[in-house]
Design a protein around this motif. Structure first.
Motif, PDB file in Angstrom:
ATOM      1  N   CYS A  35       0.841  -1.203   0.000  1.00  0.00           N
ATOM      2  CA  CYS A  35       0.000   0.000   0.000  1.00  0.00           C
ATOM      3  C   CYS A  35       0.874   1.251   0.000  1.00  0.00           C
ATOM      4  CB  CYS A  35      -0.924  -0.010   1.204  1.00  0.00           C
ATOM      5  SG  CYS A  35      -1.981   1.457   1.377  1.00  0.00           S
ATOM      6  N   TYR A  36       1.816   1.321   0.904  1.00  0.00           N
ATOM      7  CA  TYR A  36       2.665   2.504   1.086  1.00  0.00           C
ATOM      8  C   TYR A  36       3.414   2.889  -0.206  1.00  0.00           C
ATOM      9  CZ  TYR A  36       6.466   5.419   2.919  1.00  0.00           C
ATOM     10  OH  TYR A  36       7.353   6.442   3.142  1.00  0.00           O
ATOM     11  N   SER A  37       3.848   1.891  -0.968  1.00  0.00           N
ATOM     12  CA  SER A  37       4.634   2.155  -2.176  1.00  0.00           C
ATOM     13  C   SER A  37       3.824   2.846  -3.277  1.00  0.00           C
ATOM     14  CB  SER A  37       5.227   0.850  -2.723  1.00  0.00           C
ATOM     15  OG  SER A  37       4.191  -0.039  -3.099  1.00  0.00           O
ATOM     16  N   LEU A  38       2.499   2.872  -3.137  1.00  0.00           N
ATOM     17  CA  LEU A  38       1.643   3.497  -4.150  1.00  0.00           C
ATOM     18  C   LEU A  38       1.508   5.008  -3.965  1.00  0.00           C
ATOM     19  CD1 LEU A  38      -1.245   0.856  -4.220  1.00  0.00           C
ATOM     20  CD2 LEU A  38       0.632   1.097  -5.863  1.00  0.00           C
ATOM     21  N   LEU A  60       0.831  -0.499  13.365  1.00  0.00           N
ATOM     22  CA  LEU A  60       1.100   0.424  12.267  1.00  0.00           C
ATOM     23  C   LEU A  60      -0.087   0.428  11.311  1.00  0.00           C
ATOM     24  CD1 LEU A  60       3.041   2.287  10.650  1.00  0.00           C
ATOM     25  CD2 LEU A  60       3.938   0.219   9.559  1.00  0.00           C
ATOM     26  N   LYS A  61      -0.512   1.634  10.924  1.00  0.00           N
ATOM     27  CA  LYS A  61      -1.580   1.778   9.940  1.00  0.00           C
ATOM     28  C   LYS A  61      -1.217   2.886   8.976  1.00  0.00           C
ATOM     29  CE  LYS A  61      -6.550   2.757   9.454  1.00  0.00           C
ATOM     30  NZ  LYS A  61      -7.830   2.973  10.162  1.00  0.00           N
ATOM     31  N   VAL A  62      -1.304   2.604   7.673  1.00  0.00           N
ATOM     32  CA  VAL A  62      -1.083   3.635   6.645  1.00  0.00           C
ATOM     33  C   VAL A  62      -2.278   3.612   5.706  1.00  0.00           C
ATOM     34  CG1 VAL A  62       1.434   3.459   6.770  1.00  0.00           C
ATOM     35  CG2 VAL A  62       0.199   2.088   5.083  1.00  0.00           C
ATOM     36  N   TRP A  63      -2.676   4.797   5.239  1.00  0.00           N
ATOM     37  CA  TRP A  63      -3.786   4.865   4.294  1.00  0.00           C
ATOM     38  C   TRP A  63      -3.714   6.156   3.498  1.00  0.00           C
ATOM     39  CZ3 TRP A  63      -4.121   6.250   9.344  1.00  0.00           C
ATOM     40  CH2 TRP A  63      -4.812   7.417   9.685  1.00  0.00           C
ATOM     41  N   GLY A  64      -4.328   6.140   2.330  1.00  0.00           N
ATOM     42  CA  GLY A  64      -4.349   7.338   1.489  1.00  0.00           C
ATOM     43  C   GLY A  64      -4.749   7.004   0.072  1.00  0.00           C
ATOM     44  N   ARG A  65      -4.786   8.034  -0.759  1.00  0.00           N
ATOM     45  CA  ARG A  65      -5.164   7.866  -2.163  1.00  0.00           C
ATOM     46  C   ARG A  65      -3.925   7.896  -3.039  1.00  0.00           C
ATOM     47  NH1 ARG A  65     -10.512   7.997  -2.587  1.00  0.00           N
ATOM     48  NH2 ARG A  65     -11.702   8.930  -0.897  1.00  0.00           N
ATOM     49  N   PHE A  66      -4.032   7.229  -4.175  1.00  0.00           N
ATOM     50  CA  PHE A  66      -2.941   7.261  -5.142  1.00  0.00           C
ATOM     51  C   PHE A  66      -3.513   7.603  -6.510  1.00  0.00           C
ATOM     52  CE2 PHE A  66      -4.241   2.958  -4.092  1.00  0.00           C
ATOM     53  CZ  PHE A  66      -4.498   2.366  -5.305  1.00  0.00           C
ATOM     54  N   PRO A  67      -2.680   8.036  -7.451  1.00  0.00           N
ATOM     55  CA  PRO A  67      -3.151   8.705  -8.671  1.00  0.00           C
ATOM     56  C   PRO A  67      -4.205   7.978  -9.503  1.00  0.00           C
ATOM     57  CG  PRO A  67      -0.802   8.980  -8.446  1.00  0.00           C
ATOM     58  CD  PRO A  67      -1.213   8.028  -7.366  1.00  0.00           C
ATOM     59  N   THR A  68      -4.121   6.666  -9.651  1.00  0.00           N
ATOM     60  CA  THR A  68      -5.043   5.972 -10.545  1.00  0.00           C
ATOM     61  C   THR A  68      -6.481   6.133 -10.078  1.00  0.00           C
ATOM     62  OG1 THR A  68      -3.314   4.331 -10.954  1.00  0.00           O
ATOM     63  CG2 THR A  68      -5.542   3.779 -11.658  1.00  0.00           C
ATOM     64  N   CYS A  69      -7.242   6.983 -10.768  1.00  0.00           N
ATOM     65  CA  CYS A  69      -8.661   7.208 -10.471  1.00  0.00           C
ATOM     66  C   CYS A  69      -8.901   7.678  -9.042  1.00  0.00           C
ATOM     67  CB  CYS A  69      -9.464   5.930 -10.700  1.00  0.00           C
ATOM     68  SG  CYS A  69      -9.354   5.288 -12.367  1.00  0.00           S
ATOM     69  N   CYS A  71      -7.806   6.229  -6.425  1.00  0.00           N
ATOM     70  CA  CYS A  71      -8.054   5.018  -5.656  1.00  0.00           C
ATOM     71  C   CYS A  71      -7.424   5.118  -4.275  1.00  0.00           C
ATOM     72  CB  CYS A  71      -7.497   3.799  -6.392  1.00  0.00           C
ATOM     73  SG  CYS A  71      -8.417   3.417  -7.901  1.00  0.00           S
ATOM     74  N   LYS A  72      -7.893   4.273  -3.368  1.00  0.00           N
ATOM     75  CA  LYS A  72      -7.467   4.346  -1.979  1.00  0.00           C
ATOM     76  C   LYS A  72      -7.055   2.969  -1.485  1.00  0.00           C
ATOM     77  CE  LYS A  72      -9.159   5.830   2.596  1.00  0.00           C
ATOM     78  NZ  LYS A  72     -10.327   6.354   3.349  1.00  0.00           N
ATOM     79  N   CYS A  73      -6.033   2.947  -0.638  1.00  0.00           N
ATOM     80  CA  CYS A  73      -5.651   1.703   0.020  1.00  0.00           C
ATOM     81  C   CYS A  73      -5.448   1.954   1.505  1.00  0.00           C
ATOM     82  CB  CYS A  73      -4.395   1.090  -0.600  1.00  0.00           C
ATOM     83  SG  CYS A  73      -2.876   2.044  -0.351  1.00  0.00           S
ATOM     84  N   ILE A  74      -5.653   0.919   2.286  1.00  0.00           N
ATOM     85  CA  ILE A  74      -5.478   0.973   3.733  1.00  0.00           C
ATOM     86  C   ILE A  74      -4.761  -0.304   4.149  1.00  0.00           C
ATOM     87  CG2 ILE A  74      -6.615   1.211   5.981  1.00  0.00           C
ATOM     88  CD1 ILE A  74      -9.160   2.074   4.387  1.00  0.00           C
ATOM     89  N   LYS A  92      -4.494  -6.494   8.002  1.00  0.00           N
ATOM     90  CA  LYS A  92      -5.657  -6.311   7.141  1.00  0.00           C
ATOM     91  C   LYS A  92      -5.310  -5.292   6.064  1.00  0.00           C
ATOM     92  CE  LYS A  92     -10.365  -4.533   6.937  1.00  0.00           C
ATOM     93  NZ  LYS A  92     -11.499  -3.935   7.655  1.00  0.00           N
ATOM     94  N   GLU A  93      -5.654  -5.607   4.820  1.00  0.00           N
ATOM     95  CA  GLU A  93      -5.398  -4.687   3.707  1.00  0.00           C
ATOM     96  C   GLU A  93      -6.664  -4.514   2.875  1.00  0.00           C
ATOM     97  OE1 GLU A  93      -0.953  -4.323   2.343  1.00  0.00           O
ATOM     98  OE2 GLU A  93      -1.735  -6.285   1.779  1.00  0.00           O
ATOM     99  N   GLU A  94      -6.869  -3.278   2.416  1.00  0.00           N
ATOM    100  CA  GLU A  94      -8.005  -2.956   1.561  1.00  0.00           C
ATOM    101  C   GLU A  94      -7.523  -2.118   0.378  1.00  0.00           C
ATOM    102  OE1 GLU A  94     -11.674  -1.719   4.003  1.00  0.00           O
ATOM    103  OE2 GLU A  94      -9.983  -1.328   5.342  1.00  0.00           O
ATOM    104  N   PHE A  95      -7.882  -2.534  -0.815  1.00  0.00           N
ATOM    105  CA  PHE A  95      -7.626  -1.763  -2.027  1.00  0.00           C
ATOM    106  C   PHE A  95      -8.988  -1.544  -2.672  1.00  0.00           C
ATOM    107  CE2 PHE A  95      -3.692  -3.805  -1.005  1.00  0.00           C
ATOM    108  CZ  PHE A  95      -2.708  -2.909  -1.367  1.00  0.00           C
ATOM    109  N   LEU A  96      -9.512  -0.322  -2.529  1.00  0.00           N
ATOM    110  CA  LEU A  96     -10.911  -0.082  -2.831  1.00  0.00           C
ATOM    111  C   LEU A  96     -11.268  -0.225  -4.306  1.00  0.00           C
ATOM    112  CD1 LEU A  96     -10.633   0.939   0.100  1.00  0.00           C
ATOM    113  CD2 LEU A  96     -12.357   2.630  -0.448  1.00  0.00           C
ATOM    114  N   CYS A  97     -10.438   0.273  -5.215  1.00  0.00           N
ATOM    115  CA  CYS A  97     -10.784   0.207  -6.637  1.00  0.00           C
ATOM    116  C   CYS A  97     -10.767  -1.226  -7.161  1.00  0.00           C
ATOM    117  CB  CYS A  97      -9.817   1.061  -7.458  1.00  0.00           C
ATOM    118  SG  CYS A  97     -10.162   2.829  -7.328  1.00  0.00           S
ATOM    119  N   GLU A  98      -9.911  -2.059  -6.590  1.00  0.00           N
ATOM    120  CA  GLU A  98      -9.818  -3.445  -7.024  1.00  0.00           C
ATOM    121  C   GLU A  98     -10.815  -4.338  -6.310  1.00  0.00           C
ATOM    122  OE1 GLU A  98      -7.360  -1.591  -6.028  1.00  0.00           O
ATOM    123  OE2 GLU A  98      -5.666  -1.669  -7.411  1.00  0.00           O
TER     124      GLU A  98
END
Length: 300
Positions: A35-38, A60-69, A71-74, A92-98
């Protein structure tokens, strides 16, 4: 000489603790890299994302949006220490667009979840399971403080059909998995909201199409499987087949007594145990079930 030895005896344990904490921080940051690398830097060169970094204490928790549409990951990971000082990680990981969700560990999940964990854990009685597809995703709330951890059954979005492999509960799902068939069936929700006779759903399930109310039948023929539809259903039979998958999920849901479980960490066994159960399923009709739950829709 004796003073030097005494000093080393005092200092060395603290050096070990510091090294363990540094190693733990590094391990947790490595776990969230997918997630972080995006994330990308803004105009000022500052990486745009959010975090709760208590990695030195095992969270540790990281979250945010990345350029493609946009999109958001947590990504959230927690460490649970056993009696020998070793760490079991739960993530736990979430990739919302996928439409991708997963829980994972540095160990086999079946060896750290409560013994004999499964769909029967959420019921007081024997269940009648009739499904070719996975119904639930096991969601988890990883605590920042303490080790009591809540897991809950969440429905995999309707339209993501993950083949059954021994359990109706999955630890991950995605629209991209090899054993997953994805169909845009949200028109079923539109149909359930529009029909004037609730018996229409029963007639469809029984393939008794001639008994469908004339108004509902005309609506289905023109808007759900006709030329004005999104052409997701080629026939009444295909509509009946997809509706049956949702009915099987509803039947399993209706048999459950609990939807969530609070687990406590057993340091000696290095695995979780059931502490309490809660959140019984809502009583609802099949039509209400269809209208209340999430359907898969393509994003971007």
């Amino acid at each position: 000489m004796r003073a030097t030895i005494l000093l080393l005896i005092i200092i060395l344990p603290y050096i070990g603790i510091g090294q363990n904490k540094t190693s733990l921080e590094k391990t947790l940051w490595e776990r969230v890299q997918s997630c972080y690398s995006l994330f990308e830097p803004n105009e000022d060169g500052i990486l745009e994302y959010n975090k709760i970094d208590d990695s030195k204490n095992g969270y540790l928790k990281v979250w945010g949006r990345f350029p493609t549409c946009g999109c958001k990951c947590i990504s959230t990971v927690g460490a649970y220490k056993d009696i020998d000082g070793n760490y079991t990680l739960l993530q736990k990981e979430e990739f919302l667009c996928e439409d991708k969700n997963s829980i994972s560990s540095n160990k086999d999940l079946d060896k750290i979840l409560p013994e004999n964990f499964g769909i029967h854990t959420f019921s007081k009685k024997e269940l009648n399971i009739n499904s070719k597809y996975v119904v639930f995703f096991l969601d988890v709330e990883i605590p920042r403080f303490g080790t009591d951890t809540k897991v809950a059954l969440r429905f995999i979005p309707f339209g993501i059909f993950q083949e059954l492999n021994g359990s109706v509960i999955s630890y991950d799902y995605s629209q991209e998995y090899e054993n997953t068939s994805v169909h845009y069936i949200k028109e079923i929700e539109y149909m359930a909201r529009t029909i004037i006779d609730d018996n229409t759903l029963t007639h469809l399930l029984k393939k008794d199409y001639e008994s469908i109310h004339v108004v509902d039948r005309k609506f289905i023929e023109t808007k759900i499987i006709g030329p004005d539809s999104w052409e997701n259903f080629e026939s009444f039979d295909e509509l009946s087949e997809k509706l049956s998958i949702l009915k099987n999920a509803y039947d399993i849901y209706s048999q459950l007594d609990f939807m969530s479980i609070l687990m406590q960490w057993n340091k000696e066994k290095a695995r979780f145990e059931v502490k309490s159960k809660s959140d019984g399923p809502k009583t609802m009709t099949f039509k209400e079930f269809i209208l209340e739950h999430e359907f898969w829709i393509p994003i971007c």
